[in-house]
Write a protein that holds these residues in place. Structure first.
Motif, PDB file in Angstrom:
ATOM      1  N   ARG A 141     -11.852 -55.704 -61.072  1.00 37.16           N
ATOM      2  CA  ARG A 141     -11.827 -54.581 -61.544  1.00 37.16           C
ATOM      3  C   ARG A 141     -11.919 -54.315 -63.197  1.00 37.16           C
ATOM      4  O   ARG A 141     -11.994 -53.438 -63.693  1.00 37.16           O
ATOM      5  N   PHE A 142     -12.068 -55.524 -63.810  1.00 34.80           N
ATOM      6  CA  PHE A 142     -12.202 -55.880 -65.241  1.00 34.80           C
ATOM      7  C   PHE A 142     -13.587 -56.386 -65.694  1.00 34.80           C
ATOM      8  O   PHE A 142     -13.696 -57.579 -65.139  1.00 34.80           O
ATOM      9  N   GLN A 143     -14.358 -55.698 -66.322  1.00 32.34           N
ATOM     10  CA  GLN A 143     -15.717 -56.048 -66.888  1.00 32.34           C
ATOM     11  C   GLN A 143     -15.601 -56.116 -68.344  1.00 32.34           C
ATOM     12  O   GLN A 143     -14.939 -55.328 -69.028  1.00 32.34           O
ATOM     13  N   LEU A 144     -16.031 -57.489 -68.727  1.00 31.79           N
ATOM     14  CA  LEU A 144     -16.066 -57.686 -70.200  1.00 31.79           C
ATOM     15  C   LEU A 144     -17.481 -58.057 -70.673  1.00 31.79           C
ATOM     16  O   LEU A 144     -18.095 -58.862 -70.047  1.00 31.79           O
ATOM     17  N   VAL A 145     -17.833 -57.656 -71.869  1.00 31.69           N
ATOM     18  CA  VAL A 145     -19.023 -57.753 -72.540  1.00 31.69           C
ATOM     19  C   VAL A 145     -18.769 -57.907 -73.851  1.00 31.69           C
ATOM     20  O   VAL A 145     -17.884 -57.200 -74.645  1.00 31.69           O
ATOM     21  N   THR A 146     -19.163 -59.128 -74.388  1.00 28.41           N
ATOM     22  CA  THR A 146     -18.555 -59.388 -75.793  1.00 28.41           C
ATOM     23  C   THR A 146     -19.841 -59.614 -76.490  1.00 28.41           C
ATOM     24  O   THR A 146     -21.106 -60.237 -76.099  1.00 28.41           O
ATOM     25  N   VAL A 147     -20.116 -59.199 -77.610  1.00 31.11           N
ATOM     26  CA  VAL A 147     -21.118 -59.123 -78.453  1.00 31.11           C
ATOM     27  C   VAL A 147     -20.871 -59.664 -79.784  1.00 31.11           C
ATOM     28  O   VAL A 147     -19.811 -58.959 -80.480  1.00 31.11           O
ATOM     29  N   LEU A 148     -21.489 -60.785 -80.272  1.00 31.24           N
ATOM     30  CA  LEU A 148     -21.037 -61.332 -81.435  1.00 31.24           C
ATOM     31  C   LEU A 148     -22.119 -61.182 -82.734  1.00 31.24           C
ATOM     32  O   LEU A 148     -23.330 -61.377 -82.592  1.00 31.24           O
TER      33      LEU A 148
END
Ligand code: FES
Length: 371
Positions: free
Chosen positions: A186-193
């Motif tokens: 249920r939790f979607q994570l996208v990290t942009v550095l």
């Protein structure tokens, strides 16, 4: 800080007050950020009940000058009981009077002056798909929002798109990783550095409007998202809002909170248009905590400053048009605001203003801080 709220939601909100709370934990999150945990004594727990996404103002007097800063609560809001603990994230700001003090001096056992929770960048947990675009310390209120939602609402989903400079500077890495572990489906994570070469699973570069306009439809069903939470520097929030509007998202589904205002022009949303130039003499009448008074406005000062000279208990935190703590209802007269990062268009249209940014454009102005 800006947020979604209808005037009705804010009506009846108890006036924010300061109390001394004891620090029971100081956790270093990154080289330049800490989390402070306060214990709330039983008799004050009701006063510190908060909605996920709200913030606390901390107050300190140093060298005869009072400093107030607002910090967002990062912990989940308890469902059925008032909180025993409050945890906020504090990022060190270059030359920042309060954040430097927080990083160098605050220790477990200290007592700090803490205002009761405020802010309307909040979520009322309900089934549905929600999403957030955050930059840097903008994760802080969104961590509370996402955790509260996922804990309380098994039918809810949350997509977090976060932008940071490097992994080492990313706040709440562990807490966000924990959400991924606990709510994998249920939790979607996208990290942009922005300042780190791409690593496995991580994207690099800036999250601007164009990039978000491509990224968001590929990540989630944009049209079905019930609420978007945008939090961080002005440029990122503005870019995300424009990307969403370009994708057809309704304005009332977008909630914004600005953390830094030095990288963009100040948005001014005039309240109740009137004359544009200041009258030679003007008087403000203000209602606060059921008591009313009228005072002359001195040259160049904001209406908050006029009220504060006579009512030191008037609510404020940032004095910069960001936190919304000084919000008041304009009963009569007209004002011009220098800038407004805090109130939604619906609020200004309904007659709310930021007292710290307001200057009279009529000879008489009447404010109500109690509405
Ligand atoms: S005191 Fe923060 S917006 Fe006025």
């Amino acid at each position: 800080m800006t947020q979604e709220a209808t005037p009705e939601v804010a009506q009846g909100t108890p006036r924010a007050r300061f109390h001394r709370l004891r620090v029971t934990a100081v956790d270093r999150l990154t080289d330049d950020s800490v989390a402070l945990t306060f214990t709330v004594p039983d008799e004050l727990r009701e006063a510190y009940r908060y909605a996920p996404g709200q913030h606390l103002a901390l107050r300190r007097t140093a060298d005869g000058a009072e400093i107030r800063r607002t910090y967002s609560i990062c912990s989940a809001a308890p469902a059925d009981e008032a909180p025993r603990l409050l945890r906020v994230g504090v990022r060190l700001v270059d030359g920042g009077a309060f954040s430097t003090y927080a990083h160098k001096e605050i220790a477990v056992g200290d007592e700090l002056e803490v205002m009761t929770p405020a802010g309307r960048f909040t979520l009322d947990p309900a089934p549905g798909h929600y999403a957030a675009v955050v930059g840097g310390s903008g994760i802080t209120p969104v961590l509370s929002i996402a955790t509260t939602l996922l804990e309380r609402t098994p039918e809810a989903r949350f997509c977090l798109i976060r932008s940071d400079r490097t992994t080492a500077s990313t706040m709440f890495l562990e807490e966000v990783a924990d959400l991924k572990d606990r709510y994998a489906d249920r939790f979607q994570l996208v990290t942009v550095l922005s300042r780190e070469e791409q690593q496995a699973g991580l994207a690099s570069g800036r999250l601007d409007r164009e990039r978000l306009a491509e990224l968001l439809p590929a990540l989630l069903p944009v049209e079905r998202v019930a609420g978007w939470f945008l939090c961080g520097p002005f440029g990122l929030v503005q870019g995300a809002e424009r990307a969403l509007r370009g994708l057809g998202v309704r304005r009332d589904r977008i909630h914004e909170e600005i953390f830094h205002v030095d990288d963009g022009p100040a948005p001014v949303r005039p309240a109740r248009p009137g004359g544009v130039s200041a009258p030679a003499h003007s008087t403000v009448t203000a209602q606060l905590d059921g008591r009313s008074g009228s005072w002359p406005v001195q040259d160049g000062e904001s209406l908050l400053e006029t009220v504060l000279r006579n009512r030191p208990d008037a609510p404020y935190a940032c004095k910069g048009g960001v936190c919304g703590t000084c919000r008041a209802f304009l009963v009569s007269g007209s004002i011009a605001m220098d800038r407004n990062f805090a109130l939604e268009p619906e609020e200004t249209e309904a007659g709310y203003v930021l007292a710290c940014q307001s200057h009279p454009t009529t000879e008489k102005v009447e404010l109500d801080f109690d509405r």
